[in-house]
Design an enzyme around this catalytic site. Structure first.
Site, PDB file in Angstrom:
ATOM      1  N   SER A  92      -7.692  30.470  53.892  1.00 21.22           N
ATOM      2  CA  SER A  92      -8.681  29.929  55.039  1.00 21.22           C
ATOM      3  C   SER A  92      -9.918  30.053  54.869  1.00 21.22           C
ATOM      4  O   SER A  92     -10.312  29.131  53.653  1.00 21.22           O
ATOM      5  CB  SER A  92      -8.339  30.763  56.441  1.00 21.22           C
ATOM      6  OG  SER A  92      -8.935  30.194  57.450  1.00 21.22           O
ATOM      7  N   ASP A 157      -0.020  23.947  61.028  1.00 22.21           N
ATOM      8  CA  ASP A 157      -1.103  24.552  60.922  1.00 22.21           C
ATOM      9  C   ASP A 157      -2.383  23.910  61.403  1.00 22.21           C
ATOM     10  O   ASP A 157      -2.644  22.690  60.615  1.00 22.21           O
ATOM     11  CB  ASP A 157      -1.361  25.277  59.349  1.00 22.21           C
ATOM     12  CG  ASP A 157      -2.512  26.039  59.282  1.00 22.21           C
ATOM     13  OD1 ASP A 157      -3.606  26.069  59.959  1.00 22.21           O
ATOM     14  OD2 ASP A 157      -2.588  26.978  58.249  1.00 22.21           O
ATOM     15  N   HIS A 169      -1.139  29.063  61.191  1.00 25.04           N
ATOM     16  CA  HIS A 169      -2.112  29.485  60.395  1.00 25.04           C
ATOM     17  C   HIS A 169      -1.769  30.885  59.770  1.00 25.04           C
ATOM     18  O   HIS A 169      -2.293  30.898  58.791  1.00 25.04           O
ATOM     19  CB  HIS A 169      -3.519  29.301  61.080  1.00 25.04           C
ATOM     20  CG  HIS A 169      -4.352  29.498  60.011  1.00 25.04           C
ATOM     21  ND1 HIS A 169      -4.524  28.592  59.034  1.00 25.04           N
ATOM     22  CD2 HIS A 169      -5.763  30.149  59.988  1.00 25.04           C
ATOM     23  CE1 HIS A 169      -5.755  28.968  58.350  1.00 25.04           C
ATOM     24  NE2 HIS A 169      -6.537  29.815  58.940  1.00 25.04           N
TER      25      HIS A 169
END
Length: 187
Positions: A92, A157, A169
């Site tokens: 991320s 996601d 996610h």
């Protein structure tokens, strides 16, 4: 340049930038469980390093702080352990940090980004990205590292695929064994 103390000269140091406000030492969603799989699958001794940075979207310098910390660690370890190689992992926001360190164009456009000395490129065994926000804008890893990079994105996601399933996610367990095989094949 910031100085990081070398902890160990294991054959491979796995350097992990966790996601935004992710709990766990290396990151509960990706870093901690991924490192467990890597340790079990790789035929060499490893260490893991947590990139110390805010990992907070409310801290404007979070990504640049992460690049500074990752570059500092890699530079110090490379100097202290001349034979050590590295696997870079970003999840991320940590994927954006990793892009910045590698000199990816989409990340280096951000202010204050620290880029790794290209002379250390041969020591980067693999780059593993998970839930990478730059995928949505077509951000590719810098060409120097493209051949050793794998970018995992779970279907649905919202961060990397523009999907509508927020729980996707954090669902990357399916990719860990494949990631370990990728690293092993490059050793």
């Amino acid at each position: 340049m910031p100085i990081a103390l070398a902890r160990s000269c294991a054959t491979v140091d796995i350097v992990i930038a966790r996601g935004t406000q992710e709990p766990g030492y290396l990151g509960a969603a990706v870093g901690d469980p991924l490192y467990g799989v890597l340790r079990a699958h790789l035929p060499v001794d490893t260490t893991a390093h947590r990139v110390e940075y805010p990992a907070d979207l409310l801290v404007p310098s979070s990504v640049s702080d992460g690049t500074r910390a990752m570059v500092g660690h890699l530079s110090a370890q490379a100097a202290a352990c001349p034979d050590q190689r590295f696997v870079l992992v970003g999840y991320s926001q940590g994927a954006v940090v990793t892009h910045g360190v590698l000199g990816s164009a989409a990340a280096t456009a951000l202010p204050g980004i620290w880029v790794l000395d290209p002379g250390l490129s041969p020591r980067i065994v693999a780059v593993l990205l998970f839930g990478d926000p730059l995928r949505l804008v077509g951000g590719a890893v810098a060409p120097l590292y493209a051949d050793r990079t794998v970018n995992y994105c779970t279907a649905g996601d919202p961060v990397c695929a523009g999907g509508v399933f927020p729980t996707a996610h954090g669902a990357y367990g399916w990719a860990f064994t494949a990631a370990a095989r990728h690293v092993d094949a490059r050793l």
